[in-house]
Structure formats: structure tokens, C-alpha cells
Design an enzyme around this catalytic site. Structure first.
Site, short mmCIF file in Angstrom:
data_model
loop_
_atom_site.label_atom_id
_atom_site.label_comp_id
_atom_site.label_asym_id
_atom_site.label_seq_id
_atom_site.Cartn_x
_atom_site.Cartn_y
_atom_site.Cartn_z
N TYR A 2 -1.77 0.63 10.31
CA TYR A 2 -2.00 -0.04 9.03
C TYR A 2 -0.75 0.07 8.14
CZ TYR A 2 -3.70 -0.79 4.25
OH TYR A 2 -3.84 -1.23 2.96
N SER A 22 0.82 -1.22 0.00
CA SER A 22 0.00 0.00 0.00
C SER A 22 0.85 1.26 0.00
CB SER A 22 -0.88 -0.02 1.25
OG SER A 22 -1.39 1.26 1.50
N GLU A 81 0.26 3.65 1.72
CA GLU A 81 0.31 4.11 3.11
C GLU A 81 1.66 3.77 3.76
OE1 GLU A 81 -1.99 5.90 4.94
OE2 GLU A 81 -3.23 6.12 3.15
#
Ligand code: NAP
Length: 319
Positions: A149, A125, A127
Site C-alpha cells: 500500500y 498517505s 504510510e
């Protein structure tokens, strides 16, 4: 017939990837956490549930992962299962870290023990980049995740790279930026905005309540992004690839576009500080030149065109 195992098959990407692999002639095995309490809505929406074989597997149990791989003898495993919400990872950090990291490690270790020729895809991801701010992000950018996360995904990514470099496994990591579709869960921002807009039009809600709408994200279209997952598993050399549109938009721009298109008064947008995250990335966008050049992945669609598609699909769901 090639056999592919997909974890997270009931999610947005699992549904679109299953559809793609079925079209390519694969036998698709979907791993579920619990066959009896699973929501098949997304697979049903694409009308593919009956064409998939399902099995239970607790991915945090090494024994169960080994059993399921031995049982199906897959050529490819796509690891999409994750606690995938950044917001929820702040309220459930341990669960997020535990599941997202351990599930990946278990699958990779099982592949190493059972059959090193099984190809592995990891759903990484954007992120993972977090507050590192040399935009655009590429496969070589540094990670500085700012949420549980992001940290879980960065750990799973490095485990994936490590099994490639240390044990010679065919492991790929797709570093995907936000991608949307009608199949997104209602809690995710784009789906929430469109869904709430229709609720307002149908007098079911008065207002749209949102957090920080001045953050910018690189949004894309999920059915096109899963094509890149497939392509990286077919290429002769395993590697990491950025999957992004290359352009970031603010949530404000997106809300204004949707509200203008549906003729909704912008006074119905309410900023609620309770929805602000403890730590937030301001702006993020990726450079997917490598994916386009090496894998011949093409992505030309603007996110406003994607919004038009999503509004139409949501409208049909409402009728
Ligand atoms: P999603 O719709 O939230 O689906 C997540 C899937 O993971 C569901 O099938 C869910 O199963 C499963 N899952 C969650 N927790 C689990 C657990 N404890 N045990 C077993 N299964 C569990 O996510 P998505 O949008 O399809 O994303 C797919 C993957 O890509 C995820 O790993 C996500 O983190 C990653 N990713 C997504 C984006 C994006 O913008 N969509 C961007 C970058 C990376 P249930 O149905 O049982 O809940």
C-alpha cells in the site's frame, strides 16, 4: 456552478468531501466502479446521496477516464479511490499496486491531454514514509514505505508531483495521517475497537482480538481533514501538504481509554499474533505547520475528544 469529480466517493473521505463541496455550492460527480453493486451507506448516513450525480468509470481504463472527463468538463478532480487497507495490501499486493498507481496515472494523463487547467488532488498517505525515522515527518521527509500500500501511494504521489513539474498541471498531494470517523469500515482498527466494545456490552462478542497494540499512530478526525483537501485546491499555487494532528498515540492507550469510558474489563483484550503484520511501522507522527500557515487550516482537537464523538455516534447506530 463549479463541477468537481470525486473518485472513491463511496468511501469515508469521499462522503465527507462530497458534503463539504455541496455546501460550497459545487455540482458533485461521483465515479463508481459499478453503479449496480455499490454501497451508498456512508453517503446515505450524511443524507447527500440524492444531491450527487453518479457515473461508472473503470479508472484503470484510459479510454473510460478520457470519456468521463470530456463528458463533465470538471474544474477539479479529487482522486480518493484506492485499495486503502495496509493489511489487505499484503494479501493482495498486485491488485493494490495495479489499481492505486494506474488509476492516478490515467487521470493525470487524461487531464494533460484534455484540459491542463483542471485541478487535481491526490490522496497520499503517511504510510509512504514507512521506516524512515526522523520524526516528525514533514513534506520534505524521505519515503521508505514498508507495505505494498505504502509503495503504491508513494508511486502515485511521485506521478502527481511529476505532472506538476514536467507538464505544469495544477496537481496537489495531501499527505494524510490516519483519520477516523463513524464512517470508517469496520475492519479499520479504531472503528473495530469501538464497534467490538459495543458488541461486548451487548453480549454479542466475548473479547476484542487485536494484533500489535504497542505501535503508535497520529490519528485525526476525517471531517476536519477533508477541509484541508478543499483548501489546497483553492490556493493559487499547487503543492504537497502534510495533514496530521502532530501527536502519536499507541493503540493500547486508545483501547484503554475506550474500555475505561465504557466500563469494560481489560481482560477482554486478546493479543493475537496472527494479526501482526509482516513489516510494521513502530511510531509515526507528522508536522502540519506548513498546511496551517499557508492554507489557514486549523486543527486543535485532541484524539481523545474525537474518540468521545465516535463513541457517541456509534452508540446511536447501536440503538
Ligand atoms: P475508503 O473508505 O477505504 O474508501 C476507498 C474508496 O475507494 C471507496 O469509494 C472504494 O469504492 C474505492 N475503491 C477501492 N478500490 C477500488 C477499485 N478497484 N476501483 C474503484 N474504486 C475503488 O478510504 P478513505 O478512508 O475514504 O480514504 C480515501 C483515500 O485517502 C484513499 O485513497 C486512502 O488510501 C487515502 N488515505 C486514507 C487515510 C485514512 O486514514 N483514512 C490516510 C491517508 C490516505 P467501493 O465503495 O466500490 O469499494
Amino acid at each position: 456552478m463549479k463541477i468537481a469529480i470525486i473518485t472513491g466517493i463511496t468511501g469515508q473521505d469521499g462522503a465527507y468531501l462530497s458534503k463539504l463541496l455541496l455546501e460550497k455550492g459545487y455540482k458533485v460527480i461521483g465515479l463508481l466502479r459499478d453503479k449496480n453493486s455499490i454501497n451508498f451507506d456512508k453517503l446515505n448516513y450524511l443524507n447527500i446521496t440524492k444531491r450527487i450525480s453518479f457515473d461508472n468509470c473503470d479508472l484503470t481504463s484510459m479510454g473510460e477516464v478520457i470519456n468521463v472527463i470530456n463528458k463533465y468538463n470538471p474544474k477539479e478532480i479529487y482522486n480518493l479511490a484506492a485499495q486503502s487497507s495496509v493489511g489487505m495490501s499484503f494479501s493482495n499486493p498486485i491488485e493494490t499496486l495495479n489499481f492505486n498507481i494506474l488509476s492516478t496515472a490515467n487521470i493525470l494523463e487524461a487531464i494533460r491531454l484534455i484540459d491542463k487547467s483542471i485541478k487535481f488532488y491526490q490522496a497520499s498517505s503517511s504510510e509512504m514514509f514507512g521506516s524512515y525515522n526522523a520524526l516528525p515527518f514533514t513534506e520534505k521527509s524521505i519515503f521508505h514505505p514498508v507495505s505494498p500500500y505504502g509503495i503504491s501511494k508513494a508511486s502515485a504521489h511521485w506521478i502527481t508531483v511529476n505532472y506538476r513539474e514536467s507538464f505544469g498541471l495544477f496537481t496537489t498531494s495531501g499527505i494524510l495521517f490516519n483519520h477516523e470517523s463513524v464512517l470508517r469500515d469496520n475492519s479499520f482498527i479504531i472503528k473495530k475497537i469501538i464497534r467490538t466494545a459495543f458488541d461486548i456490552l451487548n453480549n454479542k462478542k466475548e473479547v476484542l482480538e487485536v494484533g500489535n497494540i504497542d505501535i503508535k499512530r497520529d490519528f485525526g478526525y476525517a471531517p476536519k481533514y477533508v477541509e484541508a483537501m478543499y483548501l489546497m485546491m483553492q490556493y493559487d499555487k499547487p503543492d504537497d501538504y502534510i495533514i496530521s494532528s502532530g501527536i502519536s498515540l499507541s493503540i493500547r492507550e486508545i483501547i484503554y481509554y475506550i474500555f475505561d469510558k465504557l466500563n469494560i474489563d481489560k481482560n477482554k483484550i486478546i493479543i493475537n499474533k496472527e494479526f501482526f503484520r509482516p513489516n510494521e511501522i513502530e511510531d509515526i507522527y507528522g508536522d502540519s505547520s506548513k498546511t496551517k500557515e499557508v492554507l489557514n487550516w486549523n486543527y486543535e482537537v485532541s484524539f481523545f475528544e474525537v474518540l468521545d464523538i465516535l463513541i457517541e455516534e456509534e452508540k446511536k447506530l447501536y440503538e
